[in-house]
Design an enzyme around this catalytic site. Structure first.
Site, PDB file in Angstrom:
ATOM      1  N   HIS A 127       0.814  -1.228   0.000  1.00  0.00           N
ATOM      2  CA  HIS A 127       0.000   0.000   0.000  1.00  0.00           C
ATOM      3  C   HIS A 127       0.848   1.278   0.000  1.00  0.00           C
ATOM      4  CE1 HIS A 127       0.892   0.852   4.235  1.00  0.00           C
ATOM      5  NE2 HIS A 127       0.945  -0.465   4.346  1.00  0.00           N
ATOM      6  N   HIS A 136      12.344  -0.604 -12.955  1.00  0.00           N
ATOM      7  CA  HIS A 136      12.131  -2.041 -13.147  1.00  0.00           C
ATOM      8  C   HIS A 136      12.131  -2.703 -11.768  1.00  0.00           C
ATOM      9  CE1 HIS A 136      13.690  -6.070 -15.069  1.00  0.00           C
ATOM     10  NE2 HIS A 136      12.608  -6.236 -14.341  1.00  0.00           N
TER      11      HIS A 136
HETATM   12  C1  LIG Z   1      13.374 -11.753 -15.913  1.00  0.00           C
HETATM   13  C2  LIG Z   1      14.747 -11.185 -15.555  1.00  0.00           C
HETATM   14  O1  LIG Z   1      15.765 -11.728 -15.895  1.00  0.00           O
HETATM   15  S1  LIG Z   1      14.790  -9.709 -14.679  1.00  0.00           S
HETATM   16  C3  LIG Z   1      16.509  -9.416 -14.270  1.00  0.00           C
HETATM   17  C4  LIG Z   1      16.843  -9.808 -12.860  1.00  0.00           C
HETATM   18  N1  LIG Z   1      18.275  -9.596 -12.622  1.00  0.00           N
HETATM   19  C5  LIG Z   1      18.740  -8.986 -11.551  1.00  0.00           C
HETATM   20  O2  LIG Z   1      17.999  -8.639 -10.664  1.00  0.00           O
HETATM   21  C6  LIG Z   1      20.226  -8.744 -11.527  1.00  0.00           C
HETATM   22  C7  LIG Z   1      20.675  -7.926 -10.324  1.00  0.00           C
HETATM   23  N2  LIG Z   1      22.092  -7.639 -10.451  1.00  0.00           N
HETATM   24  C8  LIG Z   1      22.992  -7.827  -9.468  1.00  0.00           C
HETATM   25  O3  LIG Z   1      22.672  -8.284  -8.361  1.00  0.00           O
HETATM   26  C9  LIG Z   1      24.420  -7.448  -9.817  1.00  0.00           C
HETATM   27  O4  LIG Z   1      25.285  -8.390  -9.198  1.00  0.00           O
HETATM   28  C10 LIG Z   1      24.791  -5.997  -9.387  1.00  0.00           C
HETATM   29  C11 LIG Z   1      24.160  -5.052 -10.389  1.00  0.00           C
HETATM   30  C12 LIG Z   1      24.322  -5.655  -7.989  1.00  0.00           C
HETATM   31  C13 LIG Z   1      26.294  -5.780  -9.396  1.00  0.00           C
HETATM   32  O5  LIG Z   1      26.797  -6.107 -10.649  1.00  0.00           O
HETATM   33  P1  LIG Z   1      28.280  -5.577 -11.058  1.00  0.00           P
HETATM   34  O6  LIG Z   1      28.269  -4.084 -11.072  1.00  0.00           O
HETATM   35  O7  LIG Z   1      28.655  -6.288 -12.331  1.00  0.00           O
HETATM   36  O8  LIG Z   1      29.177  -5.984  -9.824  1.00  0.00           O
HETATM   37  P2  LIG Z   1      30.137  -7.237  -9.642  1.00  0.00           P
HETATM   38  O9  LIG Z   1      29.534  -8.507 -10.158  1.00  0.00           O
HETATM   39  O10 LIG Z   1      31.484  -6.834 -10.154  1.00  0.00           O
HETATM   40  O11 LIG Z   1      30.191  -7.385  -8.050  1.00  0.00           O
HETATM   41  C14 LIG Z   1      30.825  -6.425  -7.214  1.00  0.00           C
HETATM   42  C15 LIG Z   1      30.869  -6.996  -5.808  1.00  0.00           C
HETATM   43  O12 LIG Z   1      29.538  -7.080  -5.280  1.00  0.00           O
HETATM   44  C16 LIG Z   1      29.196  -8.444  -4.962  1.00  0.00           C
HETATM   45  N3  LIG Z   1      27.820  -8.650  -5.393  1.00  0.00           N
HETATM   46  C17 LIG Z   1      27.313  -8.473  -6.641  1.00  0.00           C
HETATM   47  N4  LIG Z   1      25.990  -8.709  -6.653  1.00  0.00           N
HETATM   48  C18 LIG Z   1      25.653  -9.051  -5.390  1.00  0.00           C
HETATM   49  C19 LIG Z   1      24.432  -9.411  -4.788  1.00  0.00           C
HETATM   50  N5  LIG Z   1      23.285  -9.429  -5.501  1.00  0.00           N
HETATM   51  N6  LIG Z   1      24.427  -9.697  -3.460  1.00  0.00           N
HETATM   52  C20 LIG Z   1      25.579  -9.664  -2.746  1.00  0.00           C
HETATM   53  N7  LIG Z   1      26.801  -9.322  -3.273  1.00  0.00           N
HETATM   54  C21 LIG Z   1      26.820  -9.027  -4.577  1.00  0.00           C
HETATM   55  C22 LIG Z   1      30.189  -9.296  -5.760  1.00  0.00           C
HETATM   56  O13 LIG Z   1      30.384 -10.544  -5.139  1.00  0.00           O
HETATM   57  C23 LIG Z   1      31.415  -8.411  -5.733  1.00  0.00           C
HETATM   58  O14 LIG Z   1      32.021  -8.542  -4.468  1.00  0.00           O
HETATM   59  P3  LIG Z   1      33.660  -8.523  -4.306  1.00  0.00           P
HETATM   60  O15 LIG Z   1      34.076  -7.154  -4.810  1.00  0.00           O
HETATM   61  O16 LIG Z   1      33.848  -8.714  -2.841  1.00  0.00           O
HETATM   62  O17 LIG Z   1      34.142  -9.626  -5.174  1.00  0.00           O
END
Ligand SMILES: CC(=O)SCCNC(=O)CCNC(=O)[C@H](O)C(C)(C)COP(=O)(O)OP(=O)(O)OC[C@H]1O[C@@H](n2cnc3c(N)ncnc32)[C@H](O)[C@@H]1OP(=O)(O)O
Length: 203
Positions: A127, A136
């Site tokens: 709500h 998104h």
């Molecule tokens: C229908 C569909 O497909 S809809 C799409 C759904 N997709 C999503 O929701 C994707 C979400 N994206 C993520 O979670 C990505 O990991 C992001 C955007 C947060 C980060 O991506 P990037 O900028 O490429 O970062 P990268 O992979 O280099 O990670 C950086 C650091 O954060 C950490 N990290 C990345 N994602 C996460 C996460 N979700 N949770 C915890 N830690 C994370 C990595 O382990 C890394 O740690 P380190 O530096 O200690 O090694």
């Protein structure tokens, strides 16, 4: 009606339109190598698709930044919504033009959803939330009550946001994050509790 962008995301929207019983004439995509998607024709230009002024559009592009650029490029065309029949949307909420609401989404009372937003499969908007344009909300996200999400932000798959939180614009909330405090514009936040790991470039 027509869609702009022929991707995996577009395939899901095609099936929402089919479930609604609407007629999709085809899709438009800048990539000339893409000529069909599912059973639909893909055209490369509006001229090729023989668009007429009354045609309604949805921009079927997952990237929030590109969706905004294309929306400005298409200014003047008529945008519509696509809401899956299996979504539960309060009659006291509003859904902006160009927004898609996928299967099993819930939008509860007095929430307002902007234009060209993606409410992806099975997300829950409780709500009094405000979700601004080009956001998104990924699959299985839970927004508690009275949450605000700024323009262009993506809340990653499976993330949870506590009540009364303000999330800024063009933020990226990582998959599975738990957001317990406000998030500034452009931040990239991951983990439980969510912490900022870097900042996105301003648009
Ligand atoms: C229908 C569909 O497909 S809809 C799409 C759904 N997709 C999503 O929701 C994707 C979400 N994206 C993520 O979670 C990505 O990991 C992001 C955007 C947060 C980060 O991506 P990037 O900028 O490429 O970062 P990268 O992979 O280099 O990670 C950086 C650091 O954060 C950490 N990290 C990345 N994602 C996460 C996460 N979700 N949770 C915890 N830690 C994370 C990595 O382990 C890394 O740690 P380190 O530096 O200690 O090694």
């Amino acid at each position: 009606m027509l869609m702009y962008g022929a991707s995996g995301h577009a395939k899901v929207i095609c099936e929402i339109l089919e479930a609604q019983g609407r007629t999709l004439y085809g899709l438009i995509d800048d990539n000339p190598q893409v000529t069909s998607l599912l059973d639909y024709s893909v055209y490369n230009t509006l001229q090729q698709a023989e668009v007429v002024p009354d045609d309604e559009f949805i921009i079927s592009i997952g990237s929030n930044r590109i969706r905004k650029i294309v929306a400005h490029k298409l200014s003047g065309v008529k945008f519509t919504t696509a809401i899956h029949p299996a979504a539960v949307v309060s009659p006291r909420c509003s859904i902006g033009q160009g927004t898609v609401v996928m299967a099993n989404v819930t939008v509860n009372v007095h929430s307002h959803i902007g234009n060209h937003v993606i409410l992806n499969t099975n997300c829950s908007i409780d709500h009094d939330c405000l979700v601004e344009d080009y956001v998104h909300i990924s699959p299985n996200v839970a927004l508690s009550g009275n949450v605000q999400v700024g323009e262009g932000t993506q809340i990653g798959i499976g993330a949870s946001v506590m009540q009364n939180i303000r999330i800024g614009k063009w933020v990226m909330v990582g998959a599975g994050a738990v957001i317990i405090r406000d998030v500034p514009d452009y931040a990239v936040v991951v983990g439980n509790p969510g912490r900022i790991i870097k900042m996105n470039e301003p648009a």
